[in-house]
Design a protein around this motif. Structure first.
Motif, PDB file in Angstrom:
ATOM      1  N   PHE A  13       0.862  -1.184   0.000  1.00  0.00           N
ATOM      2  CA  PHE A  13       0.000   0.000   0.000  1.00  0.00           C
ATOM      3  C   PHE A  13       0.896   1.231   0.000  1.00  0.00           C
ATOM      4  N   THR A  15       0.893   5.188   0.577  1.00  0.00           N
ATOM      5  CA  THR A  15       0.153   6.348   1.067  1.00  0.00           C
ATOM      6  C   THR A  15       1.158   7.462   1.334  1.00  0.00           C
ATOM      7  N   THR A  20       3.692   0.498   2.700  1.00  0.00           N
ATOM      8  CA  THR A  20       3.474  -0.567   3.673  1.00  0.00           C
ATOM      9  C   THR A  20       3.422  -1.899   2.949  1.00  0.00           C
ATOM     10  N   ALA A  22       2.010  -4.948   3.231  1.00  0.00           N
ATOM     11  CA  ALA A  22       0.974  -5.642   4.011  1.00  0.00           C
ATOM     12  C   ALA A  22       1.147  -7.148   3.894  1.00  0.00           C
ATOM     13  N   PRO A  41      -1.368 -11.124  14.892  1.00  0.00           N
ATOM     14  CA  PRO A  41      -1.673  -9.872  15.572  1.00  0.00           C
ATOM     15  C   PRO A  41      -2.291  -8.840  14.624  1.00  0.00           C
ATOM     16  N   SER A  42      -2.876  -7.816  15.209  1.00  0.00           N
ATOM     17  CA  SER A  42      -3.437  -6.716  14.435  1.00  0.00           C
ATOM     18  C   SER A  42      -2.352  -6.121  13.529  1.00  0.00           C
ATOM     19  N   GLY A  43      -2.698  -5.907  12.272  1.00  0.00           N
ATOM     20  CA  GLY A  43      -1.747  -5.329  11.331  1.00  0.00           C
ATOM     21  C   GLY A  43      -0.852  -6.340  10.642  1.00  0.00           C
ATOM     22  N   SER A  44      -1.061  -7.648  10.913  1.00  0.00           N
ATOM     23  CA  SER A  44      -0.164  -8.660  10.337  1.00  0.00           C
ATOM     24  C   SER A  44      -0.521  -9.030   8.899  1.00  0.00           C
ATOM     25  N   GLY A  45      -1.681  -8.566   8.415  1.00  0.00           N
ATOM     26  CA  GLY A  45      -2.028  -8.802   7.015  1.00  0.00           C
ATOM     27  C   GLY A  45      -3.203  -9.739   6.784  1.00  0.00           C
ATOM     28  N   SER A  47      -6.560  -9.355   7.011  1.00  0.00           N
ATOM     29  CA  SER A  47      -7.661  -8.835   6.175  1.00  0.00           C
ATOM     30  C   SER A  47      -7.223  -8.653   4.738  1.00  0.00           C
ATOM     31  N   THR A  48      -5.972  -8.227   4.570  1.00  0.00           N
ATOM     32  CA  THR A  48      -5.457  -8.061   3.214  1.00  0.00           C
ATOM     33  C   THR A  48      -5.435  -9.409   2.500  1.00  0.00           C
TER      34      THR A  48
END
Ligand code: ADP
Ligand code: ADP
Length: 227
Positions: A13, A15, A20, A22, A41-45, A47-48
């Motif tokens: 990503f 921005t 990032t 992801a 963990p949160s942010g580990s990818g 959802s991506t």
């Protein structure tokens, strides 16, 4: 047989001046009938990864084969077609359409697909029966409890008999009793041959799946069959 395969899938990503990563160089095969939990963990990818699996997003690099077809090269309308025909989604927040009845919510994806009315009726009724909400077919989603709404969402996801069922924290908005009810539905679907990928941060839930993939910082750091 592999239902899907990812080779070197990377998602970056951009921005402002920030990049990032992801997902970095994901290698992944999933066979028909597997029930995969994606944890990390949160942010580990997570959802991506689910978004790419579900054709909602495309990789920056690498290839994704679904049912032996390279989806990387498809146009947006081809992607929408494949998504509608082959993928069912279950979301944390149910995502039912508030001004359609339960029946109409389950029927809508089948209408988009061009299914004839008689077959639609049979599929919708069977799906509502399967999740135990036939008696709520004429209700509006807002008249149902959260547990019932998620049952309807499961019916909508499976009515078209997708090749792949994707669930993003499907119990995240439910109490533990209804959460287990949804897990029991997923288990029944798994036992009847559905292929399921589910994102969860609940380790006890992940253990109910047949395989657990752990992500950390956009990479697969562990890939384990059920103990
Ligand atoms: P998880 O689901 O495990 O919490 P995500 O897949 O949502 O992780 O995010 C992975 C990384 O990618 C995070 O660093 C997140 O901030 C970043 N990210 C996700 N979506 C976007 C986006 N649309 N734009 C910019 N960065 C994103
Ligand atoms: P569940 O077995 O899914 O947990 P509940 O025991 O929460 O269902 O709900 C029992 C009944 O109460 C259901 O028939 C449902 O339609 C109704 N109900 C629950 N929550 C609401 C609500 N927020 N608005 C209207 N009706 C509700």
């Amino acid at each position: 047989k592999d239902l899907l395969r990812m080779e070197g899938v990377t998602k970056i990503f951009v921005t402002d001046e920030m990049e990032t990563h992801a997902l970095s160089n994901i290698q992944l095969s999933i066979k028909t009938g597997e029930w995969v939990a994606i944890v990390g963990p949160s942010g580990s990818g997570k959802s991506t990864l689910l978004g790419i699996l579900g054709l909602l997003d495309s990789p920056s690099k690498g290839t994704y084969l679904l049912n032996e077809e390279a989806v990387s090269g498809l146009s947006p309308s081809q992607l929408a077609y494949v998504r509608n025909r082959h993928i069912g989604f279950i979301f944390q927040s149910f995502n039912l359409i508030g001004d359609l009845t339960v029946y109409e919510n389950v029927e809508l994806p089948l209408i988009y697909r061009g299914m004839p009315p008689a077959e639609r009726k049979q599929r919708v009724e069977a799906a509502l029966e399967r999740v135990g909400v036939s008696h709520r077919a004429r209700h509006m989603p807002g008249q149902l409890s959260g547990g019932q709404q998620q049952r309807v969402a499961v019916a909508r996801a499976v009515a078209g008999e997708p090749l792949l069922l994707l669930a993003d924290e499907p119990t995240g908005n439910l109490d533990s009793r209804n959460g287990q009810m949804v897990m029991d539905l997923l288990r029944q679907l798994h036992e009847s041959g559905s292929t399921i990928c589910m994102v969860t941060h609940d380790i006890a839930q992940a253990r109910q799946a047949s395989r657990t993939i752990s992500l950390f910082d956009g990479r697969i750091v562990e890939d384990q069959p059920r103990a």
